[in-house]
Scaffold this active site. Sequence first.
Site, PDB file in Angstrom:
ATOM      1  CE1 TYR A 142      -3.507  -2.644   0.664  1.00  0.00           C
ATOM      2  CE2 TYR A 142      -4.619  -0.626   1.314  1.00  0.00           C
ATOM      3  CZ  TYR A 142      -4.673  -1.956   0.950  1.00  0.00           C
ATOM      4  OH  TYR A 142      -5.879  -2.596   0.866  1.00  0.00           O
ATOM      5  CE  LYS A 189       1.932 -17.746  -2.840  1.00  0.00           C
ATOM      6  NZ  LYS A 189       1.080 -18.948  -2.961  1.00  0.00           N
ATOM      7  CG  ASP A 221      -1.966 -20.179  -1.625  1.00  0.00           C
ATOM      8  OD1 ASP A 221      -1.454 -20.175  -0.491  1.00  0.00           O
ATOM      9  OD2 ASP A 221      -1.432 -20.750  -2.602  1.00  0.00           O
ATOM     10  CG  ASP A 245      -8.119  -4.674   1.802  1.00  0.00           C
ATOM     11  OD1 ASP A 245      -9.070  -4.225   2.455  1.00  0.00           O
ATOM     12  OD2 ASP A 245      -8.057  -4.598   0.557  1.00  0.00           O
ATOM     13  CG  ASP A 249     -13.752  -6.939   2.121  1.00  0.00           C
ATOM     14  OD1 ASP A 249     -13.482  -6.222   3.105  1.00  0.00           O
ATOM     15  OD2 ASP A 249     -14.254  -6.493   1.066  1.00  0.00           O
TER      16      ASP A 249
HETATM   17  C1  IPM Z   1     -10.347  -1.208   4.175  1.00  0.00           C
HETATM   18  C2  IPM Z   1     -10.593  -0.589   2.827  1.00  0.00           C
HETATM   19  C3  IPM Z   1      -9.445   0.346   2.504  1.00  0.00           C
HETATM   20  C4  IPM Z   1      -8.190  -0.499   2.451  1.00  0.00           C
HETATM   21  C5  IPM Z   1      -9.648   1.154   1.209  1.00  0.00           C
HETATM   22  C6  IPM Z   1     -10.910   1.967   1.243  1.00  0.00           C
HETATM   23  C7  IPM Z   1      -8.465   2.030   0.906  1.00  0.00           C
HETATM   24  O1  IPM Z   1     -10.788  -1.571   1.866  1.00  0.00           O
HETATM   25  O2  IPM Z   1     -10.195  -0.467   5.162  1.00  0.00           O
HETATM   26  O3  IPM Z   1     -10.320  -2.436   4.251  1.00  0.00           O
HETATM   27  O4  IPM Z   1      -7.892  -1.107   1.410  1.00  0.00           O
HETATM   28  O5  IPM Z   1      -7.476  -0.547   3.452  1.00  0.00           O
HETATM   29 MG    MG Z   2     -10.912  -3.534   2.642  1.00  0.00          MG
END
Ligand code: IPM
Ligand code: MG
Length: 372
Positions: A142, A189, A221, A245, A249
């Site tokens: 990032y 990884k 993975d 990240d 999710d």
């Molecule tokens: C998160 C989001 C952010 C990230 C984005 C909005 C930049 O997806 O906080 O998980 O990738 O960190």
């Molecule tokens: Mg995110």
Amino acid sequence: MKLKIALLPGDGIGPEVAAQAVACLQAVEEAFGHQFEFVEAPVGAIAIDKTGNPLPDDTLALCKASDAVLFGAIGDPKYDNDPSAKVRPEQGLLRLRKELGLFSNIRPVKVFPTLIEKSPLRENRISGTDFVIYRELTGGIYFGEKFLSEDGNTASDLCIYTEPEISRIAHLAFKAAKTRRNKLTLVDKANVLESSRLWRKVVTRIGESYPEVELNYLFVDNAAMQLILNPSQFDVILTENMFGDILSDEGSVIGGSIGLLPSASVGDESAMFEPIHGSYPQATGKNIANPIASILSAAMLLDHFGLDEEAAAVVRAVNKALKNNMVTSDLDANSKYGTDDVGHFIASHISDSDDFRGLNKENIGLGKSTII
Ligand code: IPM
Ligand code: MG
């Protein structure tokens, strides 16, 4: 306790869900006799529209001068669909994390028993799931050097980590494991990436000072697969920025909706609390977004300042909403309740007498809630 809280509602549904988190914190203020001062400032696409900058100087200064930041959401499709945009809303969030030194992002994933049947996964796979992701937040791909060739046909993002960046979050993750089930899984990884091999080396060494914590390693993975196959095996997952990240999710749907998952981002001096979901532009202004992730982020804020009883009262009120099916349409397609109904229900049950100190006896139960 007196707290100054910078309120950064941001884009999309951010303002709607953050408003409900504020309502809950105000209910806590009243029930427990605290003083929370909220000062609002723009960030993200809305700040670009106003000032040309996704993180205006005044917003950053406010965050630095506050005890905590309560964050809504960030992002706008007009930038997502324009890869050549030079200024992007997300830059505001990334810079804020960096400037505040928020190196550790904590994302708990827990299956609420009342929501088990809402999960896309079968009950026998997910029951008992209760883990927390420690995601490194201010390093890695990032923040490494970015490159785009002049002809626009070659691009790269550098994934770079140093030993101190790894060790400071590793210590936090090991300490967290000690207060939980004493298990830490490092996700990397290392079969391919040099930066992952550094993570393994540093984390293994640090692990020697936490002999009671069982340390495991998983390639990312495989971890993505294990999260779906057997999520209850995890206790603390420690990982770098981008893997965290993606996996968070993935983890969020185990519990039935991404609208439920809160997060805390902490550093040595500052702390920020935000739902893990994005700005959900399709829902903006429709009063349909789930405010629970934002409200649980407020509970993490309370917890961060040692206000355990207050945080527990918020979580209990959230559970009460879930139990009574006082939920938005992501959790029940037939629900007629909006973002504000759910937020109001939770805020108005924070001081309930059945689970807290004997206040507000007459408000117990759904039938007598103020919004029914
Ligand atoms: C998160 C989001 C952010 C990230 C984005 C909005 C930049 O997806 O906080 O998980 O990738 O960190
Ligand atoms: Mg995110």
